[in-house]
Design a protein around this motif. Structure first.
Motif, PDB file in Angstrom:
ATOM      1  N   SER A 127      -0.659  -4.498  -5.373  1.00 26.08           N
ATOM      2  CA  SER A 127      -0.165  -3.195  -4.923  1.00 26.08           C
ATOM      3  C   SER A 127      -1.107  -2.082  -5.355  1.00 26.08           C
ATOM      4  O   SER A 127      -1.837  -2.199  -6.341  1.00 26.08           O
ATOM      5  CB  SER A 127       1.237  -2.940  -5.478  1.00 26.08           C
ATOM      6  N   TRP A 128      -1.047  -0.987  -4.580  1.00 25.81           N
ATOM      7  CA  TRP A 128      -1.862   0.198  -4.861  1.00 25.81           C
ATOM      8  C   TRP A 128      -1.063   1.429  -4.499  1.00 25.81           C
ATOM      9  O   TRP A 128      -0.387   1.478  -3.481  1.00 25.81           O
ATOM     10  CB  TRP A 128      -3.146   0.169  -4.012  1.00 25.81           C
ATOM     11  N   GLU A 129      -1.092   2.443  -5.375  1.00 29.02           N
ATOM     12  CA  GLU A 129      -0.452   3.716  -5.080  1.00 29.02           C
ATOM     13  C   GLU A 129      -1.280   4.844  -5.647  1.00 29.02           C
ATOM     14  O   GLU A 129      -2.063   4.664  -6.579  1.00 29.02           O
ATOM     15  CB  GLU A 129       0.974   3.757  -5.625  1.00 29.02           C
ATOM     16  N   ARG A 179      -0.247   2.703   5.024  1.00 26.66           N
ATOM     17  CA  ARG A 179       0.909   2.732   4.108  1.00 26.66           C
ATOM     18  C   ARG A 179       1.963   1.731   4.566  1.00 26.66           C
ATOM     19  O   ARG A 179       2.375   1.737   5.729  1.00 26.66           O
ATOM     20  CB  ARG A 179       1.506   4.136   4.056  1.00 26.66           C
ATOM     21  N   ASN A 215       0.855  -1.185   0.000  1.00 24.08           N
ATOM     22  CA  ASN A 215       0.000   0.000   0.000  1.00 24.08           C
ATOM     23  C   ASN A 215       0.892   1.238   0.000  1.00 24.08           C
ATOM     24  O   ASN A 215       1.459   1.606   1.019  1.00 24.08           O
ATOM     25  CB  ASN A 215      -0.911  -0.001   1.230  1.00 24.08           C
ATOM     26  N   SER A 243       0.088   4.442  -0.380  1.00 19.31           N
ATOM     27  CA  SER A 243      -0.840   5.566  -0.336  1.00 19.31           C
ATOM     28  C   SER A 243      -1.061   5.942   1.120  1.00 19.31           C
ATOM     29  O   SER A 243      -0.618   5.247   2.024  1.00 19.31           O
ATOM     30  CB  SER A 243      -2.184   5.187  -0.983  1.00 19.31           C
TER      31      SER A 243
END
Length: 205
Positions: A202-204, A139, A110, A112
């Protein structure tokens, strides 16, 4: 007196032999409790079966973060994220997913400032999602790129699936905001490579 000592010695040797047999028979057992956080225990296949775990043999890692990253599959970044009302999150039917003989660990990067608090997934050969499972993943990484985060193992584990069950989709959400809405991220269809130990999502922002 001599016979009594021999009996005591024989009993001790039998107990030692039994202990050694148990040690030799024990191996890694992956158990995923209702919270969805996988754990690993050293136990015999019979003990593992009794707790409905997945017996994989070998030694348990101290943490799942110790998994060799060369043995993890890196999926494309999750690209769909939006604010949704609670109606979207109401499931009419859910399914329970059991991990059988081919465990595959899903971990999450994560990148973000959002904190995600639950997830669900479904195999594409099933019409139903699993029930929402609680997590607490804010995060996980402050490095420059997702690849840097991956190389540095800056992820959190999510859940274990049976790799042989095939492709799946994943949704991860935050808590609701004051307007009663959630921020939801939705993956594309992921196809596990069963020669790997697991996959990284994954995430951004």
């Amino acid at each position: 007196m001599e016979n009594q000592n021999e009996d005591v010695l024989l009993a001790a040797l039998l107990e030692l032999e039994k202990t050694n047999e148990n040690n030799l028979a024990s191996g890694a057992c992956i158990y995923t409790p209702p919270s969805g956080r996988p754990q690993c225990f050293q136990m015999t296949p019979e003990q593992c079966s009794a707790i409905k775990g997945v017996y994989v043999g070998g030694k348990c890692p101290n943490t799942f973060d110790e998994i060799d990253i060369s043995n993890l599959q890196q999926f494309e970044n999750i690209s769909k994220g939006n604010t949704v009302s609670i109606q979207h999150l109401t499931a009419t039917a859910t399914e329970q997913v059991e991990t059988k003989g081919n465990p595959y660990l899903i971990v999450f990067i994560n990148k973000s400032n959002r904190c995600f608090t639950s997830y669900r997934f479904r195999f594409i050969n099933s019409p139903n999602w699993t029930s929402w499972t609680s997590i607490n993943i804010c995060r996980t990484c402050n490095l420059g790129s997702i690849q840097d985060c991956f190389n540095s193992r800056q992820w959190k584990d999510l859940f274990v699936i049976d790799c042989s069950a095939g492709a799946f989709e994943l949704e991860i959400r935050t808590d609701k905001n004051p307007q009663g809405e959630y921020f939801l991220i939705q993956s594309d269809t992921y196809v596990p490579d069963c020669t790997k130990a697991g996959g990284v999502v994954s995430w951004e922002e």
